[in-house]
Scaffold this active site. Structure first.
Site, PDB file in Angstrom:
ATOM      1  N   ARG A 177     -19.215  -8.966   0.993  1.00 44.36           N
ATOM      2  CA  ARG A 177     -17.841  -8.474   0.800  1.00 44.36           C
ATOM      3  C   ARG A 177     -16.891  -9.550   1.343  1.00 44.36           C
ATOM      4  NH1 ARG A 177     -16.655  -2.497   2.540  1.00 44.36           N
ATOM      5  NH2 ARG A 177     -15.068  -2.769   0.935  1.00 44.36           N
ATOM      6  N   GLN A 203     -12.154   7.575   1.821  1.00 46.37           N
ATOM      7  CA  GLN A 203     -12.520   7.369   3.236  1.00 46.37           C
ATOM      8  C   GLN A 203     -11.764   8.322   4.159  1.00 46.37           C
ATOM      9  OE1 GLN A 203     -12.025   4.824   1.103  1.00 46.37           O
ATOM     10  NE2 GLN A 203     -13.186   2.999   1.650  1.00 46.37           N
ATOM     11  N   ASN A 217      -5.579  -4.528   4.591  1.00 53.36           N
ATOM     12  CA  ASN A 217      -6.225  -3.253   4.929  1.00 53.36           C
ATOM     13  C   ASN A 217      -6.441  -2.501   3.617  1.00 53.36           C
ATOM     14  OD1 ASN A 217      -7.233  -1.537   7.096  1.00 53.36           O
ATOM     15  ND2 ASN A 217      -5.617  -0.111   6.531  1.00 53.36           N
ATOM     16  N   LYS A 218      -7.056  -1.353   3.717  1.00 49.02           N
ATOM     17  CA  LYS A 218      -7.397  -0.559   2.532  1.00 49.02           C
ATOM     18  C   LYS A 218      -6.213  -0.412   1.589  1.00 49.02           C
ATOM     19  CE  LYS A 218     -10.593   0.576   1.667  1.00 49.02           C
ATOM     20  NZ  LYS A 218     -11.423  -0.246   0.750  1.00 49.02           N
ATOM     21  N   ARG A 255     -19.570   0.549   6.390  1.00 49.32           N
ATOM     22  CA  ARG A 255     -18.291   0.026   5.922  1.00 49.32           C
ATOM     23  C   ARG A 255     -17.320   0.019   7.097  1.00 49.32           C
ATOM     24  NH1 ARG A 255     -15.738   3.883   6.980  1.00 49.32           N
ATOM     25  NH2 ARG A 255     -13.836   2.736   6.651  1.00 49.32           N
ATOM     26  N   GLY A 256     -16.154  -0.629   6.881  1.00 47.77           N
ATOM     27  CA  GLY A 256     -15.200  -0.794   7.980  1.00 47.77           C
ATOM     28  C   GLY A 256     -15.463  -2.151   8.617  1.00 47.77           C
ATOM     29  N   ALA A 257     -14.379  -2.908   8.831  1.00 46.09           N
ATOM     30  CA  ALA A 257     -14.531  -4.320   9.214  1.00 46.09           C
ATOM     31  C   ALA A 257     -15.433  -4.546  10.443  1.00 46.09           C
ATOM     32  CB  ALA A 257     -13.144  -4.939   9.401  1.00 46.09           C
ATOM     33  N   ASP A 270      -8.469  -5.222   8.098  1.00 42.44           N
ATOM     34  CA  ASP A 270      -9.700  -5.925   7.717  1.00 42.44           C
ATOM     35  C   ASP A 270      -9.604  -7.415   7.999  1.00 42.44           C
ATOM     36  OD1 ASP A 270      -9.663  -3.352   5.986  1.00 42.44           O
ATOM     37  OD2 ASP A 270     -11.736  -4.059   6.053  1.00 42.44           O
TER      38      ASP A 270
HETATM   39  O1  MRU Z   1     -13.618  -0.768   2.178  1.00 37.30           O
HETATM   40  P1  MRU Z   1     -13.808  -0.297   3.581  1.00 37.30           P
HETATM   41  O2  MRU Z   1     -13.972   1.187   3.697  1.00 37.30           O
HETATM   42  O3  MRU Z   1     -14.893  -1.092   4.298  1.00 37.30           O
HETATM   43  O4  MRU Z   1     -12.453  -0.711   4.264  1.00 37.30           O
HETATM   44  C1  MRU Z   1     -12.158  -0.398   5.603  1.00 37.30           C
HETATM   45  C2  MRU Z   1     -10.723  -0.308   5.807  1.00 37.30           C
HETATM   46  O5  MRU Z   1      -9.959  -0.870   5.085  1.00 37.30           O
HETATM   47  C3  MRU Z   1     -10.174   0.500   6.896  1.00 37.30           C
HETATM   48  O6  MRU Z   1      -8.945   0.970   6.506  1.00 37.30           O
HETATM   49  C4  MRU Z   1      -9.978  -0.162   8.172  1.00 37.30           C
HETATM   50  O7  MRU Z   1      -8.709  -0.069   8.633  1.00 37.30           O
HETATM   51  C5  MRU Z   1     -10.510  -1.438   8.517  1.00 37.30           C
HETATM   52  S1  MRU Z   1     -11.941  -1.133   9.417  1.00 37.30           S
HETATM   53  C6  MRU Z   1     -11.518  -0.474  10.964  1.00 37.30           C
END
Ligand code: MRU
Length: 321
Positions: free
Chosen positions: A82, A180, A230-231, A51-53, A220
């Site tokens: 996703r 996370q 972002n999250k 996970r994570g962009a 993201d």
């Molecule tokens: O749903 P996820 O855990 O894949 O989302 C990731 C995020 O949103 C992180 O906050 C992040 O800032 C982006 S990835 C470096």
């Protein structure tokens, strides 16, 4: 990143198999998931083993490398995993381009990952300059080595500042519903960076009490005007930061900047399942009849962002990257 004295990346290749640190199991268990096929990679992305962009982008690049014949079909399967992180789509296009130009698939994917790691290191070097002794820094979700293969985006400046001997303290949002923040705390612990985990709804309390000097998050997807996804929960942190005169930085590499959309209203927000909210570690915490809504991301308008920490330096949008 260091884990128990050994250097790790969040994913790597061994004899054409893709190995992932299984992020569903952390911080309790350190287990490795092995992908042999494109379908294994799509499973890993959908289920957040990876996970994570930027890390999702790298996984997709290896998914394309593993695809046997039908490149188009593999690309479609990977695109459907996703919707929000731009890196996924960027990496697939990158691989299609390289493969169509006759490059070896694994070499192209390896180049992609080495570039991402180098970019994250540069993000660290650029962002590190913002960090001064005794600062208290808030971060949200996990934008560390786990989310990007190595260094991180938001965590890269912290990692490098610490390695340069700076003394600072990190507030880690726990980041409901998937927690996370625990991944961030796990990375900071292994890097010996001082930190505490706070409930998501405690950030305003700490900001108002002057316990936070700066916020750094990842992203993201960043639109042309600087609005970014972002999250979930990032938007409210940005609004609170502005209200309390706290600088708010976003750290991301080129692969997260989507120049095809003019603002954040065009970003598709992923909705995830009920169990992420109604269960914790497999234990039900809500009655059966409870209905929930679970958007995984929110969009923060550019006006709340002090600067974007990139591999090219710290910039402020409206930009074409
Ligand atoms: O749903 P996820 O855990 O894949 O989302 C990731 C995020 O949103 C992180 O906050 C992040 O800032 C982006 S990835 C470096």
């Amino acid at each position: 990143m260091k884990v128990e004295g050994k250097e790790y990346r969040s994913l790597w290749v061994e004899k054409n198999l893709i190995k992932f640190i299984d992020q569903r199991k952390l911080p309790y268990l350190f287990e490795i998931f092995t992908a042999k096929t494109v379908d294994d990679i799509t499973f890993a992305i959908k289920n957040m083993i990876v996970r994570g962009a930027p890390a999702i982008g790298v996984a997709a690049a290896y998914g394309m490398a593993l695809s046997k014949k039908d490149l188009k079909k593999s690309a479609e399967k990977l695109r459907a995993t996703r919707p929000t992180a731009y890196d996924l789509f960027y990496a697939i296009e990158y691989m299609i381009d390289k493969i169509n130009n006759g490059e070896n698939r694994f070499d192209a994917a390896s180049k992609y990952v080495e570039d991402i790691i180098e970019q994250c290191k540069k993000i660290g070097e650029n962002g590190e300059k913002l960090i001064k002794d005794d600062m208290k820094i808030l971060t949200h979700c996990n934008a560390g080595a786990l989310a990007t293969v190595d260094y991180g985006t938001a965590l890269a400046p912290l990692r490098l500042a610490h390695r340069n001997g700076k003394k600072f303290f990190v507030y880690v949002d726990e980041t409901r519903p998937r927690l996370q923040g625990l991944l961030t705390a796990w990375e900071l612990k292994h890097e010996c960076i001082k930190h505490v985990i706070i409930a998501d709804n405690a950030a305003g309390y700490f900001m108002k009490n002057k316990d936070i000097d700066m916020v750094i998050t990842g992203a993201d997807r960043i639109a042309k005007n600087g609005d970014f996804a972002n999250k979930i929960g990032t938007y409210e942190k940005a609004v609170l930061a502005k209200e309390n005169n706290i600088p708010f930085y976003v750290a991301a590499p080129k692969s997260t900047f989507d120049n095809t959309i003019k603002d954040g209203s065009h970003i598709i927000i992923e909705e995830r399942g009920k169990s992420e909210l109604s269960e914790i570690n497999g234990k039900t915490i809500m009655p059966e009849w409870a209905s929930v809504k679970n958007p995984a991301f929110d969009v923060t308008p550019a006006e709340y962002v002090t600067g974007y920490i990139t591999e090219e330096g710290i910039i402020k949008g409206d930009f074409s990257y």
